[in-house]
Design an enzyme around this catalytic site. Structure first.
Site, mmCIF file in Angstrom:
data_model
loop_
_atom_site.group_PDB
_atom_site.id
_atom_site.type_symbol
_atom_site.label_atom_id
_atom_site.label_comp_id
_atom_site.label_asym_id
_atom_site.label_seq_id
_atom_site.Cartn_x
_atom_site.Cartn_y
_atom_site.Cartn_z
ATOM 1 N N GLY A 1 44.791 32.453 45.056
ATOM 2 C CA GLY A 1 44.900 33.463 44.029
ATOM 3 C C GLY A 1 43.567 33.949 43.493
ATOM 4 O O GLY A 1 43.499 34.487 42.385
ATOM 5 N N ARG A 2 42.512 33.743 44.258
ATOM 6 C CA ARG A 2 41.148 34.135 43.864
ATOM 7 C C ARG A 2 40.656 33.396 42.624
ATOM 8 O O ARG A 2 39.760 33.850 41.917
ATOM 9 C CB ARG A 2 41.038 35.660 43.678
ATOM 10 N N LEU A 3 41.226 32.205 42.372
ATOM 11 C CA LEU A 3 40.745 31.356 41.284
ATOM 12 C C LEU A 3 39.651 30.438 41.825
ATOM 13 O O LEU A 3 39.742 29.211 41.788
ATOM 14 C CB LEU A 3 41.906 30.545 40.691
#
Length: 198
Positions: free
Chosen positions: A176-178
């Site tokens: 999630g692009r975290l």
């Protein structure tokens, strides 16, 4: 959701060595390949891939023709940045700092450890300059090979450089692009760390 993040070390060089060892086990090609960015005094940037040849307490070392574009830019503006990207591990490391030349003894030692054809190519190529045709390059290699049937002398312009890191950022891809980002900044007291938003 996974919360492990990046396992920090007090010394970022130790962490880099650990990541590089893992990359050497997983990357199909050249885990020491790194994008090297330089710039002119006016701030015009350029970037290319080089191979990092060693890492020690001084920093990250590589070799090049000092009369090439990168060599000229490093002479004018002895600061640079590197970015390692290990796609198989979904990791990258960004480094920036100052540049100095390695001692001639180290350049000699590494130059003569390379395959003969690589030595000939380094001596024959006027890196970054215009050539009339590929035949010109091949002809220069043949001339040099004939002139030095034994040991090939290291060209004076073929030098080693070391990037002395002032900032080292470790980046790890997350769902999630975290992503995880851990920045080391060198100060007179040593290294301090900061966690960055992705």
């Amino acid at each position: 959701m996974e919360e492990t993040g990046i396992e920090a070390e007090e010394d970022p060089i130790k962490l880099f060595r650990r990541w590089l060892k893992e990359a050497e086990a997983s990357e199909p090609n050249d885990p020491t390949a790194v994008a090297l960015a330089t710039s002119t005094l006016e701030g015009s940037p350029s970037v290319r891939m080089v191979l990092m040849k060693s890492i020690d307490d001084r920093g990250f070392s590589f070799y090049s023709n000092a009369e090439s574009q990168k060599g000229e830019e490093l002479h004018q503006n002895p600061r640079a940045a590197m970015c390692f990207h290990w796609k198989s591990l979904r990791r990258q490391v960004r480094i920036s700092g100052s540049i100095t030349e390695l001692p001639a003894r180290e350049a000699d030692e590494y130059f003569h450890s390379r395959p003969r054809l690589s030595q000939l190519a380094s001596g024959a190529s006027q890196q970054s300059r215009v050539m009339s045709s590929r035949e010109e390059l091949i002809g220069r290699v043949k001339e040099l090979d004939a002139a030095f049937p034994g040991e090939i002398p290291r060209p004076e312009y073929w030098k080693g450089f070391v990037l002395h890191p002032e900032r080292i950022e470790f980046w790890k891809s997350r769902e999630g692009r975290l992503h995880d980002r851990l920045l080391y900044i060198r100060s007179e007291e040593g290294w301090r760390t900061e966690q960055l938003f992705p």
